[in-house]
Design an enzyme around this catalytic site. Structure first.
Site, PDB file in Angstrom:
ATOM      1  N   ASP A 161       0.779  -1.124   0.288  1.00  0.00           N
ATOM      2  CA  ASP A 161      -0.213   0.468   0.086  1.00  0.00           C
ATOM      3  C   ASP A 161       1.160   1.424   0.192  1.00  0.00           C
ATOM      4  O   ASP A 161       1.309   1.537   1.051  1.00  0.00           O
ATOM      5  CB  ASP A 161      -0.625   0.268   1.535  1.00  0.00           C
ATOM      6  CG  ASP A 161      -1.938   1.653   1.157  1.00  0.00           C
ATOM      7  OD1 ASP A 161      -1.866   2.499   0.174  1.00  0.00           O
ATOM      8  OD2 ASP A 161      -2.873   1.505   2.302  1.00  0.00           O
ATOM      9  N   ASN A 219       2.563   4.009 -11.113  1.00  0.00           N
ATOM     10  CA  ASN A 219       1.453   3.718 -11.215  1.00  0.00           C
ATOM     11  C   ASN A 219       0.353   3.151 -10.791  1.00  0.00           C
ATOM     12  O   ASN A 219      -0.863   4.274 -10.509  1.00  0.00           O
ATOM     13  CB  ASN A 219       1.712   2.815 -12.581  1.00  0.00           C
ATOM     14  CG  ASN A 219       0.488   2.236 -12.921  1.00  0.00           C
ATOM     15  OD1 ASN A 219      -0.652   3.013 -13.977  1.00  0.00           O
ATOM     16  ND2 ASN A 219      -0.199   1.162 -12.641  1.00  0.00           N
ATOM     17  N   TYR A 255      -8.941  14.546  -8.032  1.00  0.00           N
ATOM     18  CA  TYR A 255      -7.907  13.059  -9.172  1.00  0.00           C
ATOM     19  C   TYR A 255      -7.462  14.028  -9.901  1.00  0.00           C
ATOM     20  O   TYR A 255      -6.058  13.751  -9.531  1.00  0.00           O
ATOM     21  CB  TYR A 255      -8.269  12.524  -9.642  1.00  0.00           C
ATOM     22  CG  TYR A 255      -7.800  11.304 -10.269  1.00  0.00           C
ATOM     23  CD1 TYR A 255      -7.306  10.332 -10.797  1.00  0.00           C
ATOM     24  CD2 TYR A 255      -7.906  11.608 -12.064  1.00  0.00           C
ATOM     25  CE1 TYR A 255      -6.282   9.736 -11.072  1.00  0.00           C
ATOM     26  CE2 TYR A 255      -7.356  11.202 -12.844  1.00  0.00           C
ATOM     27  CZ  TYR A 255      -6.184  10.169 -12.479  1.00  0.00           C
ATOM     28  OH  TYR A 255      -6.025   9.295 -13.534  1.00  0.00           O
ATOM     29  N   LYS A 308      -2.786  14.425  -8.992  1.00  0.00           N
ATOM     30  CA  LYS A 308      -2.067  14.272 -10.728  1.00  0.00           C
ATOM     31  C   LYS A 308      -1.179  15.421 -11.437  1.00  0.00           C
ATOM     32  O   LYS A 308      -0.151  15.226 -12.005  1.00  0.00           O
ATOM     33  CB  LYS A 308      -2.353  13.743 -11.621  1.00  0.00           C
ATOM     34  CG  LYS A 308      -3.300  12.353 -11.889  1.00  0.00           C
ATOM     35  CD  LYS A 308      -2.587  11.435 -11.485  1.00  0.00           C
ATOM     36  CE  LYS A 308      -2.882  10.112 -11.347  1.00  0.00           C
ATOM     37  NZ  LYS A 308      -1.908   8.872 -11.465  1.00  0.00           N
TER      38      LYS A 308
END
Length: 257
Positions: free
Chosen positions: A66, A93, A163, A167
């Site tokens: 994790d 990733n 998200y 990113k």
């Protein structure tokens, strides 16, 4: 000779999707692959990634990880070096997706997405760099970091707040590491996929969203995991030895339109 012959690699989130494709491509090109993920079974179904690599004659192990835990990331790198002696490439990733706008995003949801997608990448980059500094350079490079970002880290996507922010942070993290650690002979690049069809269940397969992506992408098809794997192979190889701090788009021309 395979272009990643004798390279030791870690690919996080490699049980499924893009990570799985990158791990398989690395193994095909001679790399030893450490598959790091929270589960070993592919979300899209099929055989376990590390088993596929070994069955084809390659070297691979699975390490349950994790990445939002520093201790887990530390253990991942320690186990890699214990078994294989060094680390040449880490592909960051593993990520989680959460599609909400600012007002809909809860504090717990924000903490979870940032904890994996940004803090987890920080942990992996830092721990890999610590290891790189302990080992002798190979072809004048101590090690390579490849971060999987997203086109949503460069342009806003409606209702994609946690998200997209995570990113965007990955893109800047990549630049910062590249500049700060060039003298250490550490290369750090990112790959920004566009719409990639992975076969995993969930919101990514929403018909309306897929239709929009097809209309928005100039190239006459959407992406597949091997498209991203090809870019990851290039960045891991000696063909990309004077590139660092790059956010390489694999998007069928989306961002050019």
């Amino acid at each position: 000779m395979p272009i990643l012959q004798n390279r030791i690699s870690i690919v996080t989130g490699a049980s499924s999707g893009l990570g799985r494709a990158m791990a398989l491509r690395y193994a095909m090109e001679g790399a030893t692959v450490v598959v790091a993920d929270v589960i070993e079974t592919p979300l899209e179904g099929g055989e376990i990634t590390s088993n596929m690599i070994r069955d084809a004659g390659g070297r691979a192990i699975f390490v349950k990880t994790d990445i939002s835990s520093w201790d887990a990331v530390d253990g991942l790198v320690e186990e890699t070096v214990r078994q294989f002696g060094r680390l040449d490439v880490i592909v960051n990733n593993a990520a989680i997706y959460s599609s909400t706008n600012l007002l809909e995003t809860t504090p717990d949801q924000w903490a979870r997405v940032i904890g994996v997608n940004l803090t987890g990448f920080f942990y992996c980059c830092k721990r890999a760099a610590q290891q790189f500094l302990k080992q002798e350079p190979l072809n004048d490079i101590r090690g390579r970091i490849i971060n999987i970002s997203s086109q949503h880290g460069m342009v806003a996507c409606p209702g994609d707040f946690p998200y997209g922010v995570s990113k965007g942070g990955v893109v800047q993290m990549t630049r910062q590491i590249a500049v700060d650690h060039a003298d250490d002979l550490i290369i750090c690049n990112a790959i920004a996929p566009g719409k990639i069809i992975t076969g995993k269940p969930g919101v990514a397969n929403d018909p309306e969203g897929l239709d929009y992506s097809r209309r928005r992408t100039p190239w006459p098809r959407l992406g597949v995991p091997d498209d991203v794997a090809g870019a990851a192979l290039f960045l891991a190889s000696d063909m990309a030895s004077y590139m660092t701090g790059v956010n390489l788009m694999v998007d069928g021309g989306w961002m050019a339109g």
